[in-house]
Design a protein around this motif. Structure first.
Motif, PDB file in Angstrom:
ATOM      1  N   GLY A  41      26.851 -19.319   7.160  1.00 13.09           N
ATOM      2  CA  GLY A  41      25.726 -18.327   7.554  1.00 13.09           C
ATOM      3  C   GLY A  41      25.357 -17.394   6.276  1.00 13.09           C
ATOM      4  O   GLY A  41      24.187 -16.768   6.413  1.00 13.09           O
ATOM      5  N   ALA A  42      26.017 -17.250   5.340  1.00 10.21           N
ATOM      6  CA  ALA A  42      25.478 -16.322   4.232  1.00 10.21           C
ATOM      7  C   ALA A  42      24.684 -17.224   3.202  1.00 10.21           C
ATOM      8  O   ALA A  42      24.108 -16.698   2.225  1.00 10.21           O
ATOM      9  N   ASP A  43      24.674 -18.610   3.625  1.00 10.20           N
ATOM     10  CA  ASP A  43      23.889 -19.296   2.735  1.00 10.20           C
ATOM     11  C   ASP A  43      24.202 -19.770   1.282  1.00 10.20           C
ATOM     12  O   ASP A  43      23.369 -19.479   0.235  1.00 10.20           O
ATOM     13  N   PRO A  44      25.409 -20.146   1.210  1.00 14.33           N
ATOM     14  CA  PRO A  44      25.931 -20.489  -0.104  1.00 14.33           C
ATOM     15  C   PRO A  44      25.487 -21.688  -0.737  1.00 14.33           C
ATOM     16  O   PRO A  44      24.838 -22.467  -0.024  1.00 14.33           O
ATOM     17  N   ASP A  45      25.473 -21.925  -1.963  1.00 11.75           N
ATOM     18  CA  ASP A  45      24.959 -23.095  -2.703  1.00 11.75           C
ATOM     19  C   ASP A  45      25.882 -24.278  -2.376  1.00 11.75           C
ATOM     20  O   ASP A  45      25.301 -25.258  -2.092  1.00 11.75           O
ATOM     21  N   PHE A  46      27.228 -23.871  -1.911  1.00 12.18           N
ATOM     22  CA  PHE A  46      27.967 -25.064  -1.394  1.00 12.18           C
ATOM     23  C   PHE A  46      29.282 -24.411  -0.886  1.00 12.18           C
ATOM     24  O   PHE A  46      29.670 -23.237  -1.259  1.00 12.18           O
ATOM     25  N   ILE A  47      30.109 -25.114  -0.292  1.00 13.68           N
ATOM     26  CA  ILE A  47      31.342 -24.819   0.150  1.00 13.68           C
ATOM     27  C   ILE A  47      32.347 -25.889  -0.278  1.00 13.68           C
ATOM     28  O   ILE A  47      32.038 -27.041   0.168  1.00 13.68           O
ATOM     29  N   SER A  48      33.266 -25.598  -1.106  1.00 11.48           N
ATOM     30  CA  SER A  48      34.118 -26.519  -1.767  1.00 11.48           C
ATOM     31  C   SER A  48      35.516 -26.667  -0.830  1.00 11.48           C
ATOM     32  O   SER A  48      36.030 -25.664  -0.218  1.00 11.48           O
ATOM     33  N   VAL A  49      36.008 -27.763  -0.563  1.00  7.19           N
ATOM     34  CA  VAL A  49      37.227 -28.135   0.179  1.00  7.19           C
ATOM     35  C   VAL A  49      38.445 -28.649  -0.713  1.00  7.19           C
ATOM     36  O   VAL A  49      38.358 -29.560  -1.147  1.00  7.19           O
ATOM     37  N   THR A  50      39.392 -28.021  -0.864  1.00  4.26           N
ATOM     38  CA  THR A  50      40.628 -28.429  -1.668  1.00  4.26           C
ATOM     39  C   THR A  50      41.178 -29.691  -1.258  1.00  4.26           C
ATOM     40  O   THR A  50      41.109 -30.184   0.085  1.00  4.26           O
ATOM     41  N   TYR A  51      41.944 -30.209  -2.040  1.00  3.42           N
ATOM     42  CA  TYR A  51      42.669 -31.631  -1.917  1.00  3.42           C
ATOM     43  C   TYR A  51      44.188 -31.513  -2.094  1.00  3.42           C
ATOM     44  O   TYR A  51      44.342 -31.108  -3.420  1.00  3.42           O
ATOM     45  N   GLY A  52      45.140 -31.857  -1.224  1.00  3.48           N
ATOM     46  CA  GLY A  52      46.497 -31.926  -1.700  1.00  3.48           C
ATOM     47  C   GLY A  52      46.861 -32.957  -2.789  1.00  3.48           C
ATOM     48  O   GLY A  52      46.436 -33.984  -2.488  1.00  3.48           O
ATOM     49  N   ALA A  53      47.445 -32.281  -3.695  1.00  2.00           N
ATOM     50  CA  ALA A  53      48.149 -33.428  -4.509  1.00  2.00           C
ATOM     51  C   ALA A  53      48.859 -34.573  -3.866  1.00  2.00           C
ATOM     52  O   ALA A  53      49.593 -34.216  -2.866  1.00  2.00           O
ATOM     53  N   ASN A  54      48.819 -35.723  -4.561  1.00  2.00           N
ATOM     54  CA  ASN A  54      49.371 -36.933  -3.807  1.00  2.00           C
ATOM     55  C   ASN A  54      48.488 -37.643  -2.565  1.00  2.00           C
ATOM     56  O   ASN A  54      49.178 -38.074  -1.720  1.00  2.00           O
ATOM     57  N   GLY A  55      47.513 -36.894  -2.488  1.00  2.00           N
ATOM     58  CA  GLY A  55      46.674 -37.278  -1.099  1.00  2.00           C
ATOM     59  C   GLY A  55      47.344 -36.833   0.003  1.00  2.00           C
ATOM     60  O   GLY A  55      47.167 -37.182   1.182  1.00  2.00           O
ATOM     61  N   SER A  56      48.535 -35.626  -0.078  1.00  2.00           N
ATOM     62  CA  SER A  56      49.076 -35.276   0.988  1.00  2.00           C
ATOM     63  C   SER A  56      48.217 -34.713   2.375  1.00  2.00           C
ATOM     64  O   SER A  56      48.726 -34.740   3.578  1.00  2.00           O
ATOM     65  N   HIS A  79      36.812 -31.490  -3.443  1.00  2.00           N
ATOM     66  CA  HIS A  79      37.987 -31.573  -4.468  1.00  2.00           C
ATOM     67  C   HIS A  79      38.546 -33.106  -4.150  1.00  2.00           C
ATOM     68  O   HIS A  79      38.799 -33.342  -3.004  1.00  2.00           O
ATOM     69  N   LEU A  80      39.045 -33.437  -5.573  1.00  2.00           N
ATOM     70  CA  LEU A  80      39.728 -34.761  -5.424  1.00  2.00           C
ATOM     71  C   LEU A  80      40.687 -34.592  -6.496  1.00  2.00           C
ATOM     72  O   LEU A  80      40.420 -34.089  -7.765  1.00  2.00           O
ATOM     73  N   THR A  81      41.860 -35.155  -6.310  1.00  2.00           N
ATOM     74  CA  THR A  81      42.866 -35.066  -7.334  1.00  2.00           C
ATOM     75  C   THR A  81      43.553 -36.628  -7.630  1.00  2.00           C
ATOM     76  O   THR A  81      43.326 -37.453  -6.536  1.00  2.00           O
ATOM     77  N   THR A  82      44.214 -36.850  -8.378  1.00  2.00           N
ATOM     78  CA  THR A  82      44.805 -38.100  -8.957  1.00  2.00           C
ATOM     79  C   THR A  82      46.178 -38.263  -8.848  1.00  2.00           C
ATOM     80  O   THR A  82      46.764 -39.312  -8.915  1.00  2.00           O
ATOM     81  N   VAL A  83      47.043 -37.145  -9.157  1.00  2.00           N
ATOM     82  CA  VAL A  83      48.372 -36.996  -9.268  1.00  2.00           C
ATOM     83  C   VAL A  83      49.104 -38.056  -8.216  1.00  2.00           C
ATOM     84  O   VAL A  83      48.917 -37.743  -6.954  1.00  2.00           O
ATOM     85  N   GLY A  84      49.844 -38.982  -8.658  1.00  2.00           N
ATOM     86  CA  GLY A  84      50.751 -39.590  -8.045  1.00  2.00           C
ATOM     87  C   GLY A  84      50.189 -40.731  -7.099  1.00  2.00           C
ATOM     88  O   GLY A  84      50.748 -41.355  -6.110  1.00  2.00           O
ATOM     89  N   GLU A  85      48.653 -40.970  -7.556  1.00  2.00           N
ATOM     90  CA  GLU A  85      47.972 -42.190  -6.735  1.00  2.00           C
ATOM     91  C   GLU A  85      47.439 -42.945  -7.579  1.00  2.00           C
ATOM     92  O   GLU A  85      47.045 -42.912  -8.866  1.00  2.00           O
ATOM     93  N   LEU A 106      34.313 -32.264  -6.983  1.00  2.00           N
ATOM     94  CA  LEU A 106      35.103 -31.371  -7.930  1.00  2.00           C
ATOM     95  C   LEU A 106      36.376 -32.458  -8.480  1.00  2.00           C
ATOM     96  O   LEU A 106      37.324 -32.569  -7.915  1.00  2.00           O
ATOM     97  N   ALA A 107      36.390 -32.845  -9.502  1.00  2.00           N
ATOM     98  CA  ALA A 107      37.174 -33.801 -10.285  1.00  2.00           C
ATOM     99  C   ALA A 107      38.489 -33.260 -10.855  1.00  2.00           C
ATOM    100  O   ALA A 107      38.274 -32.676 -11.917  1.00  2.00           O
ATOM    101  N   LEU A 108      39.573 -33.333 -10.238  1.00  2.00           N
ATOM    102  CA  LEU A 108      40.587 -32.791 -10.791  1.00  2.00           C
ATOM    103  C   LEU A 108      41.955 -33.584 -10.799  1.00  2.00           C
ATOM    104  O   LEU A 108      42.118 -34.680 -10.181  1.00  2.00           O
TER     105      LEU A 108
END
Ligand code: FAD
Length: 296
Positions: A41-56, A79-85, A106-108
């Motif tokens: 409702g505050a009108d952000p540019d975006f809302i990012s969502v984290t991603y657990g290591a290992n696709g957990s 967010h996307l991570t690659t560790v262990g995948e 967000l490439a991590l």
């Protein structure tokens, strides 16, 4: 939805974005749904969502991204991570996110899961964030043109990444991410404006062209302050630590005050926007934005 960083339209006042993480229980999910409505409702540019290591928490991340897509006007960024995948699983995940209609990433690389260290072969053999930026670009190229728009952000470390041996190495690695196709940087947490401003100035002199959003978190507790200090790789400001302790280890208003001052200095120093780590709460981050007069 404004999304100036993602669309190129000039803002009339400084802009902001938020980070949330998937809830770990049913009760937390209910609270998160409520928080997300206030944040959107505050009108952000975006809302990012984290991603657990290992696709957990891959499914939980995707669920939250879909919730943002279906129940708010905010632009979701995954967010996307690659560790262990494996490369193939990472590729499938990118397509699963894009199938959900989400094209901003967000490439991590991600941190090693608990119990494993950097030297473990499954960690050392993981794709780097550079390779992930390239993989996202490849996945976009494989899709019909109309559905392949979107931006790729990468992590930036004003005080250096623990694996890096020098500031030069941090800057070179960031420039390599830019060369690979990153269009936006988002920083790790830090406490002092000069840490961000000096790093960005040095990186600009070395050839950085992409915008870098400073990541800020209004801390509420002494435990959060210690966590931020460990992520920032710098001690917490002594006075903030002392005042927080004197308040019994819980003082959201102190964290808000500190974040407001820091954001003022960053925006005055040329930061294009601020990225707020919400800890899945809306009250403190919205108090920061209200104090900065950034809410419509
Ligand atoms: P990379 O860029 O691949 O590498 C990290 C560092 O290693 C580089 O900065 C560089 O110093 C060094 N390095 C690696 N390879 C080389 C090389 N070939 N040559 C020279 N130096 C090299 N983690 C999660 O698990 N989930 C999340 O959702 C998440 N969100 C985050 C959001 C932000 C804004 C930030 C800043 C971090 C986030 N993290 C998250 C943490 C991140 O995954 C860790 O900090 C991880 O250790 C590094 O990820 P990276 O993408 O920066 O890695």
């Amino acid at each position: 939805m404004s999304g100036f960083l993602l669309t190129g339209t000039a803002p009339t006042r400084a802009r902001f974005s938020f980070e949330v993480f998937p809830a770990r229980s049913g009760a937390a999910a209910l609270a998160l749904g409520h928080a997300v409505q206030h944040l959107a409702g505050a009108d952000p540019d975006f809302i990012s969502v984290t991603y657990g290591a290992n696709g957990s928490n891959r499914e939980a991340s995707l669920d939250l991204l879909r919730y943002l897509r279906d129940h708010t006007d905010a632009l979701p960024l995954a967010h996307l991570t690659t560790v262990g995948e494996s490369r193939e699983v990472v590729r499938e995940t990118i397509h699963a996110v894009m199938d959900a209609g989400i094209h901003d990433f967000l490439a991590l690389r991600g941190d090693p899961p608990r119990g494993l260290d950097e030297g473990d072969p499954s960690i050392a053999g993981s794709l780097s964030s550079l390779e992930l930026v390239e993989l996202v670009a490849e996945a976009r190229a494989e899709r019909p043109r109309m559905t392949s728009v979107g931006r790729t952000a990468v992590a930036v470390y004003p005080n250096g990444h623990p694996l890096s041996r020098s500031r030069t190495e941090d800057i070179e690695w960031l420039l390599a991410k830019q060369e690979a196709g990153a269009q936006l940087g988002i920083t790790q947490l830090f406490f002092r404006s000069e840490e961000y401003l000096d790093f960005v100035a040095d990186a600009r002199s070395a050839g950085l062209r992409i915008p870098v959003l400073p990541g800020l978190m209004p801390v509420s507790t002494s435990a959060q302050l210690r966590k931020v200090a460990s992520l920032a790789g710098r001690p917490a400001p002594v006075e903030l630590e002392r005042e927080m302790e004197e308040s019994g280890g819980f003082a959201p208003e102190l964290g808000v005050e500190y974040a407001v001052e820091l954001a003022r200095e960053l925006l005055a120093g040329g930061a294009p926007s601020i990225h707020l780590y919400t800890f899945n709460r809306h009250e403190q981050v919205l108090a920061v934005l209200r104090e900065l007069n950034l809410l419509a």
